[in-house]
Write a protein that holds these residues in place. Structure first.
Motif, short mmCIF file in Angstrom:
data_model
loop_
_atom_site.label_atom_id
_atom_site.label_comp_id
_atom_site.label_asym_id
_atom_site.label_seq_id
_atom_site.Cartn_x
_atom_site.Cartn_y
_atom_site.Cartn_z
N SER B 2 0.98 -1.16 -0.08
CA SER B 2 0.03 0.03 -0.14
C SER B 2 0.87 1.31 -0.02
O SER B 2 2.19 1.29 0.58
CB SER B 2 -0.86 0.13 1.33
OG SER B 2 -0.91 1.38 1.83
N ASP B 3 0.39 2.29 -0.70
CA ASP B 3 1.12 3.59 -0.67
C ASP B 3 0.48 4.46 0.41
O ASP B 3 0.76 5.48 0.34
CB ASP B 3 1.29 4.11 -1.96
CG ASP B 3 2.83 4.40 -2.42
OD1 ASP B 3 3.57 3.65 -1.76
OD2 ASP B 3 2.99 5.60 -3.01
N HIS B 4 -0.09 3.82 1.13
CA HIS B 4 -0.30 4.85 2.44
C HIS B 4 0.27 4.23 3.72
O HIS B 4 -0.46 3.25 4.11
CB HIS B 4 -1.87 4.82 2.63
CG HIS B 4 -2.59 5.40 1.39
ND1 HIS B 4 -3.08 4.87 0.31
CD2 HIS B 4 -2.67 6.60 1.13
CE1 HIS B 4 -3.63 5.60 -0.52
NE2 HIS B 4 -3.41 6.66 -0.22
N PRO B 5 1.49 4.86 4.01
CA PRO B 5 2.09 3.96 5.18
C PRO B 5 1.32 4.24 6.50
O PRO B 5 1.71 3.31 7.32
CB PRO B 5 3.32 4.77 5.11
CG PRO B 5 3.56 5.15 3.85
CD PRO B 5 2.04 5.54 3.36
N VAL B 6 0.30 5.01 6.47
CA VAL B 6 -0.34 5.16 7.82
C VAL B 6 -1.81 5.05 7.18
O VAL B 6 -2.24 5.91 6.42
CB VAL B 6 -0.03 6.29 8.43
CG1 VAL B 6 -0.97 6.59 9.40
CG2 VAL B 6 1.47 6.41 8.91
N GLU B 7 -2.67 4.04 7.92
CA GLU B 7 -3.93 4.06 7.38
C GLU B 7 -4.68 3.75 8.87
O GLU B 7 -4.38 2.94 9.66
CB GLU B 7 -4.20 2.68 6.74
CG GLU B 7 -3.77 3.11 5.27
CD GLU B 7 -4.23 1.73 4.39
OE1 GLU B 7 -4.97 1.78 3.69
OE2 GLU B 7 -3.22 0.83 4.47
N THR B 8 -6.09 4.18 8.75
CA THR B 8 -6.94 3.67 9.78
C THR B 8 -8.29 3.49 9.12
O THR B 8 -8.47 3.84 8.29
CB THR B 8 -7.40 4.89 10.97
OG1 THR B 8 -8.17 5.64 10.40
CG2 THR B 8 -5.94 5.43 11.61
N ARG B 9 -9.08 2.32 9.84
CA ARG B 9 -10.34 2.16 9.00
C ARG B 9 -11.31 1.91 10.20
O ARG B 9 -11.08 1.16 11.13
CB ARG B 9 -10.18 0.93 8.45
CG ARG B 9 -11.41 0.54 7.31
CD ARG B 9 -11.00 -0.41 6.45
NE ARG B 9 -10.75 -1.68 6.90
CZ ARG B 9 -11.61 -2.38 7.60
NH1 ARG B 9 -12.90 -2.22 7.35
NH2 ARG B 9 -10.98 -3.69 8.16
N ASP B 10 -12.23 2.79 10.27
CA ASP B 10 -13.36 3.00 11.20
C ASP B 10 -12.84 3.05 12.76
O ASP B 10 -13.39 2.39 13.27
CB ASP B 10 -14.26 2.05 10.95
CG ASP B 10 -14.92 1.95 9.70
OD1 ASP B 10 -15.19 3.03 9.14
OD2 ASP B 10 -15.36 0.86 9.16
N LEU B 11 -11.94 3.67 13.00
CA LEU B 11 -11.01 3.49 14.12
C LEU B 11 -11.88 4.11 15.31
O LEU B 11 -12.07 5.41 15.05
CB LEU B 11 -9.63 4.07 13.98
CG LEU B 11 -8.74 4.14 15.34
CD1 LEU B 11 -8.24 2.33 15.38
CD2 LEU B 11 -7.54 4.58 15.28
N ASN B 25 -11.44 7.41 9.71
CA ASN B 25 -10.75 6.89 8.32
C ASN B 25 -9.86 7.83 8.06
O ASN B 25 -10.09 9.14 7.39
CB ASN B 25 -12.02 6.88 7.52
CG ASN B 25 -12.84 5.29 7.75
OD1 ASN B 25 -12.30 4.38 7.87
ND2 ASN B 25 -14.19 5.72 8.03
N LEU B 26 -8.62 7.34 7.97
CA LEU B 26 -7.35 8.11 7.70
C LEU B 26 -6.31 7.18 6.93
O LEU B 26 -6.29 6.28 6.97
CB LEU B 26 -6.68 8.62 8.84
CG LEU B 26 -5.71 9.88 8.73
CD1 LEU B 26 -6.19 11.19 8.44
CD2 LEU B 26 -5.00 10.04 10.19
N ALA B 27 -6.02 8.03 5.52
CA ALA B 27 -5.08 7.26 4.90
C ALA B 27 -3.95 8.38 4.24
O ALA B 27 -4.10 9.24 3.88
CB ALA B 27 -5.40 6.51 3.72
N LEU B 28 -2.66 8.23 5.03
CA LEU B 28 -1.61 9.27 4.67
C LEU B 28 -0.84 8.75 3.45
O LEU B 28 -0.23 7.76 3.74
CB LEU B 28 -0.92 9.62 5.82
CG LEU B 28 -1.44 9.78 7.18
CD1 LEU B 28 -0.52 10.23 8.42
CD2 LEU B 28 -2.34 10.92 6.86
N PRO B 29 -0.80 9.54 2.30
CA PRO B 29 -0.07 8.86 1.34
C PRO B 29 1.53 9.18 1.53
O PRO B 29 1.91 9.85 2.27
CB PRO B 29 -0.32 10.05 0.11
CG PRO B 29 -1.51 10.72 0.54
CD PRO B 29 -1.63 10.79 1.98
N ARG B 30 2.25 8.16 1.19
CA ARG B 30 3.72 8.32 1.29
C ARG B 30 4.34 9.63 0.79
O ARG B 30 3.80 10.17 -0.19
CB ARG B 30 4.28 7.13 0.46
CG ARG B 30 6.01 6.85 0.52
CD ARG B 30 6.37 6.04 -0.16
NE ARG B 30 5.74 4.48 0.07
CZ ARG B 30 6.10 3.65 1.17
NH1 ARG B 30 6.86 3.99 2.15
NH2 ARG B 30 5.46 2.58 1.19
#
Lengths: 134, 293
Positions: B2-11, B25-30
């Motif tokens: 994944s090119d999102h080194p930091v991800e949360t799902r429904d956290l 829901n967070l997805a931080l792109p590299r």
């Protein structure tokens, strides 16, 4: 030569103007004032970013947009250079820089109910002042 | 990968019955630096601790560098840097011992960088950690987090105790670290001008919910202030138009904060109210406050 533009550039984060815009405007300003000349190399993205403590992507975005506008050109493996083409800065290109300000003046004049000739007359002394200053 | 080194799902995370995070829901792109903004108690620290696996989520999950936060391998941990809000470093150690101790865990430990950071921060190897000021301790924590060239850097109010010069030094270091475009940084802070300087993205938390997450420039293009001037008194309540976050009028002038296609909304408002409209950019601080009205 490379101009130490990181000493010439200043950013004001809370001004409401995005930082990449500020960098673009200032590079343009340096060109108009002759502090940057055609063919001058700009400092690297990294050194500007580090000197101003701003995100490198912001600087790189400003450079790329200036490149797209024909103000800068990319020199492979070396960096960004002030484009020699728009070097002289044609009168129309320089007028373009003035346009947003002129639009503001025109809009404000209309709000205030001033006539075109009144506005022209009001501007005259300022232009004369500059001409005398030379 | 994944090119999102930091991800949360429904956290989500509750402390007893008290919700601290709700469906984040967070997805931080590299290669991005994200500023994490929120008032005290908005959930910033909880989010960072969940990412690190220091807190177990109540619902949902998060992943760092492809691995679940709750089960990070030593290999992945070695690629993460973390500066806690209140650094805990053994007070009886000397600065140089604390550095050597932490360095033992990291294969990518950079001794030259440490020397450089020690000089910049005016820290000395022989100083006792216990005798450091709060600001010096924070500097040491930043040094320890940066020295391994982390791929993911999680910073929980790293500059709260630093003076303006120390803060600027820190921002420069951060810029140096991210210059190669491969590091992913999450920076929680109250100092919005720092976010405007070094962040490409911004995430705003309010009462445990992610209010906005976007590129900083895009967010600032999408949320602006309109100043309306008319020849007659303007209505006191906002016109029915999507995208108006806030509106207040007094006599023939009004101020509106709008979100979306700002030019279109401005044109529409101007037509509907027979008013002249000036569009004004907001600083991130103003924007933050507008979203918290």
């Amino acid at each position: 030569m490379t101009v130490p533009a990181e000493q010439l550039l200043r950013v004001f984060p809370s001004s409401g103007v995005p930082i990449y815009r500020q960098v673009m405007d200032q590079v343009r300003g340096l060109l108009l004032s002759g502090q940057l000349r055609p063919g001058d190399m700009l400092p690297s993205v990294r050194s500007v970013a580090s000197a101003l403590a701003v995100n490198p992507m912001t600087v790189s975005k400003a450079y790329s947009l200036l490149e797209a506008a024909g103000v800068l050109e990319r020199v492979r493996g070396t960096g960004m250079r002030v484009s020699p083409l728009q070097a002289e800065g044609s009168a129309s290109a320089r007028l373009n820089e003035l346009r947003p300000l002129l639009e503001q003046v025109a809009a404000k004049a209309q709000q205030l109910g001033l006539t075109p000739s009144q506005v022209r007359e009001a501007l005259e002394p300022y232009l004369e002042m500059l001409a005398e200053g030379r | 990968m994944s090119d999102h080194p930091v991800e949360t799902r429904d956290l989500s995370k509750n402390f007893g019955k008290q919700p601290a995070l709700c469906g984040v829901n967070l997805a931080l792109p590299r290669g991005t630096v994200t500023g994490l903004l929120g008032r005290n108690g908005a959930g910033k620290t909880t989010l960072i601790k969940c990412l690190l696996g220091l807190l177990q989520p109540s619902v949902g999950e998060s992943r760092v560098l492809g691995e679940p936060s709750t089960d990070l391998s030593p290999g992945v941990k070695a690629r993460i840097g973390y500066v806690p809000q209140e650094p805990v470093i053994y007070p009886w150690m000397r600065v140089e011992q604390a550095i050597a101790y932490q360095g033992a865990f990291y294969p990518t430990w950079d001794r030259d960088l440490i020397q450089q950071l020690l000089r910049t921060f005016e820290l000395y190897g022989r100083q006792r950690v216990g005798a450091l000021s709060v600001g010096q301790l924070q500097k040491l924590a930043i040094l320890l987090a940066l020295a391994s060239h982390p791929e993911v850097l999680l910073l929980d109010e790293p500059v709260a105790a630093l003076d303006p010069e120390g803060r600027r030094d820190f921002l420069r270091m951060l810029v140096e670290l991210v210059a190669d475009g491969t590091r992913t940084v999450l920076l929680s802070t109250h100092i919005t001008t720092d976010v405007e300087r070094v962040c490409s993205h911004v995430a705003i938390l309010k009462e445990g919910r992610l209010l906005r997450v976007d590129e900083l420039d895009r967010l600032r293009d999408r949320i602006k202030e309109l100043r309306l001037t008319a020849t007659r008194p303007l209505p006191e309540t906002a016109p029915e138009l999507p995208g108006i976050l806030h509106y207040s009028a007094s006599g023939p002038s009004a101020v509106a904060t709008v979100e979306g296609d700002v030019a279109a909304i401005a044109a529409q408002l101007g037509r509907d109210l027979h008013a002249d409209v000036a569009v004004v950019g907001l600083s991130l601080e103003d924007l933050f406050l507008e979203l918290h009205r």
